[in-house]
Design a protein around this motif. Structure first.
Motif, PDB file in Angstrom:
ATOM      1  N   PRO A 105      28.529  -9.349 -18.624  1.00 35.01           N
ATOM      2  CA  PRO A 105      29.595  -9.658 -17.670  1.00 35.01           C
ATOM      3  C   PRO A 105      29.842 -11.141 -17.438  1.00 35.01           C
ATOM      4  N   ILE A 106      28.882 -11.986 -17.798  1.00 32.70           N
ATOM      5  CA  ILE A 106      29.044 -13.419 -17.530  1.00 32.70           C
ATOM      6  C   ILE A 106      29.032 -14.265 -18.805  1.00 32.70           C
ATOM      7  N   THR A 107      29.130 -13.612 -19.968  1.00 30.20           N
ATOM      8  CA  THR A 107      29.050 -14.345 -21.232  1.00 30.20           C
ATOM      9  C   THR A 107      30.187 -13.939 -22.150  1.00 30.20           C
ATOM     10  N   GLU A 108      31.034 -14.887 -22.497  1.00 27.58           N
ATOM     11  CA  GLU A 108      32.149 -14.621 -23.409  1.00 27.58           C
ATOM     12  C   GLU A 108      31.613 -14.346 -24.812  1.00 27.58           C
ATOM     13  N   GLY A 109      32.125 -13.318 -25.445  1.00 31.03           N
ATOM     14  CA  GLY A 109      31.730 -12.994 -26.806  1.00 31.03           C
ATOM     15  C   GLY A 109      30.369 -12.337 -26.922  1.00 31.03           C
ATOM     16  N   TYR A 110      29.868 -11.808 -25.830  1.00 33.85           N
ATOM     17  CA  TYR A 110      28.532 -11.200 -25.813  1.00 33.85           C
ATOM     18  C   TYR A 110      28.496  -9.973 -26.717  1.00 33.85           C
ATOM     19  N   ALA A 111      27.529  -9.943 -27.634  1.00 35.81           N
ATOM     20  CA  ALA A 111      27.368  -8.788 -28.522  1.00 35.81           C
ATOM     21  C   ALA A 111      26.014  -8.887 -29.209  1.00 35.81           C
TER      22      ALA A 111
ATOM     23  N   ALA B  73      19.861  -9.303 -31.834  1.00 36.84           N
ATOM     24  CA  ALA B  73      20.142 -10.009 -33.084  1.00 36.84           C
ATOM     25  C   ALA B  73      20.466 -11.480 -32.822  1.00 36.84           C
ATOM     26  N   LYS B  74      21.145 -11.752 -31.718  1.00 33.83           N
ATOM     27  CA  LYS B  74      21.467 -13.135 -31.368  1.00 33.83           C
ATOM     28  C   LYS B  74      20.187 -13.931 -31.105  1.00 33.83           C
TER      29      LYS B  74
END
Length: 294
Positions: free
Chosen positions: A112-118, A122-123
């Protein structure tokens, strides 16, 4: 920690530290207060200062300069905010004497607070690979992960010094210790409200908890610990508050810290909460007098 395994931190961060978002921010009204507060925490005997709010490595620099012994740690730096190579370069730029007292805390933040979170797992793996392959790597012994669930705890054990979980219970500490094994650092954060007025203290705790009730990573972890939707309603049930925060006087805090240690924590990072949000310097002094800091 029972031994100095390859992935465990070289520095001794002690049994108790301080977690404070205020110390990672600029204080426009009193620009020297953060440095003075860090120096006092050093003199009081705390083992580490955890800089909250996803600070960059540079935020630790003035506090490292103001102190002589205490460890400075990011609690935590989001892996979405900077490339790994840039973070590694910032760590490599620390002065040699100060660098030995720096610990890089990393986390995957929240959708909810991170653009492009996915694909957060793996990140994190990709980010750790970047730290390893940087011109001057950040070795596993100088980094910890804000691990909550089983997969991230295993990754913390395999590729870092250990785990720095946030908003967890005594039961989670025991589970994390079992997942990490005996030779990895376990340094949970613990929210503290020093207030004899239970109604007012719970209000302070609920105000601090409100935003986290909207973040699935935390809520899902609490569900794994047996809490239900009823516990997440109306700012959090009393049972949830009592499990996540040490509320009361210094004896109550000492008892909870002892419970975390007995459950397997090597180090407990205390986030002292005040209704006004000010630096809790008097509370830090009171706690230093009763806690096992070394």
């Amino acid at each position: 920690m029972t031994s100095q395994a390859p992935g465990t931190p070289q520095q001794n961060i002690g049994r108790v530290g301080v977690w404070a978002v205020q110390l990672s921010q600029d204080n426009a009204e009193s620009p020297d207060e953060n440095r003075a507060a860090a120096a006092e925490l050093d003199e009081l005997g705390y083992g580490a200062i955890w800089l909250g709010g996803s600070p960059r490595v540079a935020r630790a620099v003035p506090l490292l300069a103001a102190t002589r012994r205490i460890t400075l740690a990011t609690g935590i730096l989001s892996v979405w905010n900077q490339p790994a190579e840039e973070v590694a370069r910032d760590v490599a730029a620390l002065e040699p004497g100060a660098a030995e007292r720096f610990l890089l805390g990393l986390g995957v933040s929240h959708a909810p607070i991170t653009e492009g979170y996915a694909h957060p797992y793996a990140k994190m793996v990709e980010f750790l690979d970047g730290l390893d392959s940087a011109p001057v790597p950040v070795p596993p012994a100088r980094r910890v992960l804000a691990a909550l669930g089983p997969r991230m705890l295993k990754l913390a054990a395999d590729r870092s010094a250990g785990a720095h979980p946030y908003l967890v219970t005594v039961e989670h500490v025991a589970q994390a210790r079992a997942a990490l094994g005996p030779d990895r650092l376990l340094a949970p954060e613990l929210g503290v409200v020093l207030d004899a007025d239970l109604v007012r203290a719970r209000q302070t705790a609920r105000a601090a908890l409100a935003g986290y009730l909207q973040l699935p990573n935390y809520v899902n972890n609490w569900r794994r610990l047996g809490f239900t939707d009823e516990d997440f309603a109306d700012g959090g049930s009393n049972a949830l508050l009592e499990a996540l925060f040490a509320i009361g006087d210094t004896v109550d805090v000492r008892t909870r810290v002892a419970a975390y240690h007995e459950a397997g924590a090597d180090h407990v990072a205390l986030q002292v909460l005040r209704p006004d949000g000010a630096l809790p310097r008097e509370e830090w002094r009171e706690l230093a007098a009763v806690l096992p800091l070394s």
